[in-house]
Design a protein around this motif. Structure first.
Motif, short mmCIF file in Angstrom:
data_model
loop_
_atom_site.label_atom_id
_atom_site.label_comp_id
_atom_site.label_asym_id
_atom_site.label_seq_id
_atom_site.Cartn_x
_atom_site.Cartn_y
_atom_site.Cartn_z
N ASP A 193 -44.87 22.66 -26.51
CA ASP A 193 -43.96 22.79 -27.56
C ASP A 193 -44.73 23.07 -28.96
OD1 ASP A 193 -41.74 22.72 -26.01
OD2 ASP A 193 -41.60 20.29 -26.55
N LYS A 194 -45.93 22.42 -29.00
CA LYS A 194 -46.64 22.54 -30.27
C LYS A 194 -47.26 23.82 -30.29
CE LYS A 194 -48.86 19.05 -31.88
NZ LYS A 194 -49.76 17.66 -32.01
N ILE A 204 -49.12 21.25 -15.12
CA ILE A 204 -49.11 22.43 -15.94
C ILE A 204 -47.74 23.24 -15.16
CG2 ILE A 204 -50.14 24.74 -16.67
CD1 ILE A 204 -52.53 22.89 -16.96
N THR A 205 -48.11 23.54 -13.97
CA THR A 205 -47.18 24.47 -13.25
C THR A 205 -45.88 23.81 -13.01
OG1 THR A 205 -48.08 23.43 -11.06
CG2 THR A 205 -49.04 25.48 -11.79
N SER A 206 -45.73 22.42 -13.05
CA SER A 206 -44.42 21.81 -13.09
C SER A 206 -43.59 22.18 -14.47
CB SER A 206 -44.53 20.22 -12.69
OG SER A 206 -44.94 19.53 -14.05
N ALA A 245 -44.27 14.96 -19.55
CA ALA A 245 -43.92 14.64 -21.12
C ALA A 245 -45.05 15.17 -22.00
CB ALA A 245 -43.49 13.32 -21.46
N ASP A 246 -46.06 14.54 -22.05
CA ASP A 246 -47.38 15.07 -22.61
C ASP A 246 -47.80 16.61 -22.72
OD1 ASP A 246 -47.88 12.19 -23.32
OD2 ASP A 246 -48.96 11.92 -21.55
N ILE A 247 -47.60 17.11 -21.38
CA ILE A 247 -48.08 18.45 -20.98
C ILE A 247 -46.86 19.37 -22.00
CG2 ILE A 247 -48.24 20.35 -19.55
CD1 ILE A 247 -50.37 18.19 -19.68
#
Length: 255
Positions: A112-113, A20-22, A105-107
């Motif tokens: 984005d959603k 998350i923080t990345s 990429a999932d995060i």
């Protein structure tokens, strides 16, 4: 942005927070909160977070119990190793459903959603339409009709209606039919579960995915577990953990 992480496995929580923080270096993260009880306590006594990352199987039950006991006024990104909860997730505050193991990429896609769903005015109706579409799609799917397998020197097609259960043996997913024949499947149990109708198959645990028609009887077991007996031989006891007992009984009753 203030984010709450609800995850009972500390190692998984640390990995999630790092991802998350990345992606969002400026966020403020609270948690991890590890149980249904502590999540309720946190939400009742702290400022409302802007977003919640939430595992589904917590130390004292399923996180869906939280929504039945208090109002959760924040969107939720569900992170889980099991895909059979997707419909239930989108019936609550779920805006994304990420399967473990996930990556940056999932995060990013989940954020984005969130941005799309929370844009003002013209996209306000999009959120409702999106959730309705997800629920409808989950309800209407008939699932995969057959599986192509390879055993010995032959390719065979196994009808889904002939399958009693799937299980993992030495990291290989296998089909077992009602005739007690087994065949290897070239995909994970998670992928297999996602292709099957929820009303017909249930993911008991990380190793077994069983068909409703294969169930002979269900007994109470120690520590509030359930012992599931099938009409075909199984080498080990099939136990439903206490955290999934209510969900399993609801599935049995939902015919």
């Amino acid at each position: 942005m203030k984010i709450l992480v609800v995850e009972d496995e500390l190692k998984a929580a640390r990995a999630l927070i790092k991802l998350i923080t990345s992606v969002k270096p400026d966020v403020q993260i609270s948690g991890p909160v590890q149980s249904v009880r502590s999540a309720i306590a946190f939400l009742e006594t702290n400022p409302v977070p802007d977003l919640i990352f939430m595992d589904i199987q917590l130390s004292d039950g399923l996180s869906f119990e939280i929504f039945g006991k208090i109002k959760v006024p924040a969107p939720v990104i569900f992170c889980t190793a099991f895909n059979e909860y997707a419909l239930e997730a989108f019936k609550t505050n779920g805006i994304a459903y990420i399967l473990k193991p996930f990556n940056g990429a999932d995060i990013t896609a989940a954020f984005d959603k969130l941005d799309l769903l929370t844009k003002p005015t013209k996209n306000q109706n999009f959120a409702e339409a999106y959730l309705a579409k997800m629920i409808k799609a989950s309800q209407e799917t008939d699932g995969k009709k057959s599986f192509l397998v390879y055993k010995g020197t032959k390719y065979l097609t196994i009808d889904t209606s002939d399958i009693a259960y799937f299980f993992v043996h030495n990291e290989e997913t296998r089909i077992v039919t009602f005739d007690n024949e087994w065949y290897p499947v070239d995909q994970s149990l998670d992928q297999t579960a996602s292709q099957l109708p929820e009303k017909d198959f249930f993911r008991l645990n990380r190793q077994f995915l069983i068909c409703f028609r294969a169930i002979k009887e269900v007994e109470h077991y120690f520590s509030r577990k359930l012992w599931v007996k099938l009409t075909v031989p199984v080498e080990e006891k099939l136990l439903v953990g206490k955290d999934k007992t209510s969900q399993f009984l609801h599935w049995l009753d939902k015919r």
